[in-house]
Design a protein around this motif. Structure first.
Motif, PDB file in Angstrom:
ATOM      1  N   GLY A   1      12.118   8.653   4.124  1.00 42.39           N
ATOM      2  CA  GLY A   1      11.063   8.313   3.171  1.00 42.39           C
ATOM      3  C   GLY A   1       9.779   7.940   3.877  1.00 42.39           C
ATOM      4  O   GLY A   1       9.805   7.329   4.951  1.00 42.39           O
ATOM      5  N   VAL A   2       8.646   8.309   3.290  1.00 40.96           N
ATOM      6  CA  VAL A   2       7.335   8.002   3.870  1.00 40.96           C
ATOM      7  C   VAL A   2       6.522   7.106   2.938  1.00 40.96           C
ATOM      8  O   VAL A   2       5.962   6.097   3.354  1.00 40.96           O
ATOM      9  CB  VAL A   2       6.535   9.290   4.164  1.00 40.96           C
ATOM     10  N   SER A   3       6.476   7.469   1.654  1.00 41.44           N
ATOM     11  CA  SER A   3       5.662   6.684   0.727  1.00 41.44           C
ATOM     12  C   SER A   3       6.053   6.978  -0.714  1.00 41.44           C
ATOM     13  O   SER A   3       6.655   8.014  -1.025  1.00 41.44           O
ATOM     14  CB  SER A   3       4.177   6.987   0.937  1.00 41.44           C
ATOM     15  N   LEU A   4       5.683   6.048  -1.600  1.00 39.24           N
ATOM     16  CA  LEU A   4       5.972   6.167  -3.022  1.00 39.24           C
ATOM     17  C   LEU A   4       4.889   5.409  -3.765  1.00 39.24           C
ATOM     18  O   LEU A   4       4.766   4.199  -3.637  1.00 39.24           O
ATOM     19  CB  LEU A   4       7.357   5.573  -3.317  1.00 39.24           C
ATOM     20  N   TYR A   5       4.058   6.152  -4.523  1.00 42.29           N
ATOM     21  CA  TYR A   5       2.931   5.475  -5.149  1.00 42.29           C
ATOM     22  C   TYR A   5       2.376   6.270  -6.346  1.00 42.29           C
ATOM     23  O   TYR A   5       2.777   7.410  -6.589  1.00 42.29           O
ATOM     24  CB  TYR A   5       1.820   5.235  -4.132  1.00 42.29           C
ATOM     25  N   LEU A   6       1.452   5.645  -7.057  1.00 41.40           N
ATOM     26  CA  LEU A   6       0.829   6.244  -8.236  1.00 41.40           C
ATOM     27  C   LEU A   6      -0.413   7.024  -7.846  1.00 41.40           C
ATOM     28  O   LEU A   6      -1.238   6.552  -7.067  1.00 41.40           O
ATOM     29  CB  LEU A   6       0.449   5.142  -9.238  1.00 41.40           C
ATOM     30  N   LEU A   7      -0.542   8.235  -8.390  1.00 42.53           N
ATOM     31  CA  LEU A   7      -1.769   9.018  -8.239  1.00 42.53           C
ATOM     32  C   LEU A   7      -2.633   8.735  -9.462  1.00 42.53           C
ATOM     33  O   LEU A   7      -2.291   9.123 -10.580  1.00 42.53           O
ATOM     34  CB  LEU A   7      -1.445  10.507  -8.139  1.00 42.53           C
ATOM     35  N   GLU A   8      -3.737   8.053  -9.255  1.00 44.03           N
ATOM     36  CA  GLU A   8      -4.558   7.568 -10.362  1.00 44.03           C
ATOM     37  C   GLU A   8      -5.405   8.653 -11.016  1.00 44.03           C
ATOM     38  O   GLU A   8      -5.557   8.702 -12.237  1.00 44.03           O
ATOM     39  CB  GLU A   8      -5.487   6.452  -9.860  1.00 44.03           C
ATOM     40  N   SER A   9      -5.971   9.539 -10.213  1.00 48.46           N
ATOM     41  CA  SER A   9      -6.928  10.523 -10.707  1.00 48.46           C
ATOM     42  C   SER A   9      -6.264  11.846 -11.071  1.00 48.46           C
ATOM     43  O   SER A   9      -5.396  12.334 -10.347  1.00 48.46           O
ATOM     44  CB  SER A   9      -8.008  10.758  -9.646  1.00 48.46           C
ATOM     45  N   GLU A  10      -6.680  12.438 -12.190  1.00 48.35           N
ATOM     46  CA  GLU A  10      -6.167  13.750 -12.583  1.00 48.35           C
ATOM     47  C   GLU A  10      -6.501  14.797 -11.514  1.00 48.35           C
ATOM     48  O   GLU A  10      -5.702  15.690 -11.244  1.00 48.35           O
ATOM     49  CB  GLU A  10      -6.750  14.177 -13.933  1.00 48.35           C
TER      50      GLU A  10
ATOM     51  N   ASN B   1      -2.089   4.329 -20.032  1.00 48.57           N
ATOM     52  CA  ASN B   1      -3.309   3.980 -20.772  1.00 48.57           C
ATOM     53  C   ASN B   1      -4.007   5.224 -21.320  1.00 48.57           C
ATOM     54  O   ASN B   1      -5.242   5.318 -21.326  1.00 48.57           O
ATOM     55  CB  ASN B   1      -4.271   3.192 -19.872  1.00 48.57           C
ATOM     56  N   GLY B   2      -3.188   6.198 -21.753  1.00 55.17           N
ATOM     57  CA  GLY B   2      -3.724   7.400 -22.388  1.00 55.17           C
ATOM     58  C   GLY B   2      -4.261   8.445 -21.440  1.00 55.17           C
ATOM     59  O   GLY B   2      -4.822   9.452 -21.882  1.00 55.17           O
ATOM     60  N   LYS B   3      -4.084   8.254 -20.134  1.00 55.80           N
ATOM     61  CA  LYS B   3      -4.606   9.206 -19.162  1.00 55.80           C
ATOM     62  C   LYS B   3      -3.471   9.834 -18.342  1.00 55.80           C
ATOM     63  O   LYS B   3      -2.466   9.187 -18.065  1.00 55.80           O
ATOM     64  CB  LYS B   3      -5.597   8.516 -18.221  1.00 55.80           C
TER      65      LYS B   3
END
Length: 290
Positions: free
Chosen positions: A264-273, A245-247
């Motif tokens: 493996g421990v985790s796999l996820y999106l980092l939302e904040s810059e 979304n442009g970020k």
């Protein structure tokens, strides 16, 4: 197979290799921390090489045992241990008064390098690869791949989502995958399971980004090693940088080095810059070529 050169490299995935990777990375992580302490200490200006600690020490390492050099001597820039696979050498720091009290002489130079070629790097830079620098994410967001959420995955059950993940990864549940730095890693449900044993594959809609998570493991932009002092564990952090979304955002995969496997421990999106930037620290061991 190296896609650029066609070189075929055989990798044996067994207990000995896993233990060697685990022990070596633990030593490197601790050595980086020790180096920083000795570089900044008020009474640590003279360093003494402690060699020959392995069962079958290398002659070059053993020959340097007891050698004292000032910490600013250039020899340390490529010879601060470990200086090879299985190397257990150490460095102990002393003040000038302590050196004089013990009657030790300070060598004029360290002489010939004893580090193996792939280990002759500046540990103070926090990287095994000389002059390896972070990817500049601020230069142009246009260079980052544009990601999108796959809303079709919202219709799938947890079991179906896991099955989709394994199929797209090209591995079966519980199989080993060899990453960009040659480490064999166990790929299983632990990447999407909480510490309490519950599934977290749909937490914060991470399941909608499965298509972006797979290349994070297979084709990461960067890989860092981090020594988690609080939990006394060594973790590998794999990043893939995207725009959503442009970020600017990032998908991060975390694996933990254990004595018999890399889990493996985790796999996820980092939302904040800001969070993305804060996670990019410790030992950078891989950067994708431009």
């Amino acid at each position: 197979v190296n896609p650029k050169t066609g070189e075929v490299k055989s990798i044996t995935i067994d207990g000995h290799r896993l233990k060697n990777i685990f022990k070596t990375n633990i030593r490197v992580a601790r050595s980086v921390g020790r180096y920083k302490q000795q570089r900044t200490g008020k009474f640590t200006e003279y360093w003494r090489y402690i060699g020959g600690l392995s069962e079958n020490p290398r002659n070059g390492h053993l020959a340097k045992n007891g050698m004292v050099l000032h910490r600013d001597d250039p020899w340390w820039s490529t010879n601060y241990p470990p200086n090879g696979w299985g190397c257990k050498c150490r460095v102990r720091a002393y003040s000038k008064k302590q050196i004089e009290k013990r009657g030790w002489s300070v060598a004029k130079s360290g002489g010939k390098s004893i580090a193996q070629k792939e280990w002759a790097y500046d540990i103070g830079a926090g990287s095994k690869v000389a002059k390896l620098s972070k990817i500049d994410l601020d230069s142009s967001l246009a260079k980052l791949p544009k990601a999108s959420k796959n809303n079709d995955y919202a219709k799938l059950s947890d079991a179906e989502l896991l099955d989709t993940f394994y199929k797209k990864m090209g591995v079966k549940k519980g199989e080993m995958f060899v990453d960009k730095v040659g480490d064999p890693m166990l790929i299983d449900d632990s990447l999407f399971t909480s510490h309490t044993g519950h599934s977290k594959i749909t937490k914060k809609d991470r399941h909608l980004l499965i298509d972006e998570m797979i290349p994070t493991i297979k084709e990461p932009d960067e890989i860092y090693l981090e020594w988690d002092e609080k939990a006394s564990r060594l973790v590998k952090k794999m990043f893939r940088y995207i725009t959503l979304n442009g970020k600017k955002k990032a998908v991060m995969a975390i694996f933990e080095y254990l004595k018999d496997k890399t889990q493996g421990v985790s796999l996820y999106l980092l939302e904040s810059e800001k969070v993305v930037d804060n996670k990019r620290f410790e030992k950078l061991i891989y950067k994708k070529e431009d």
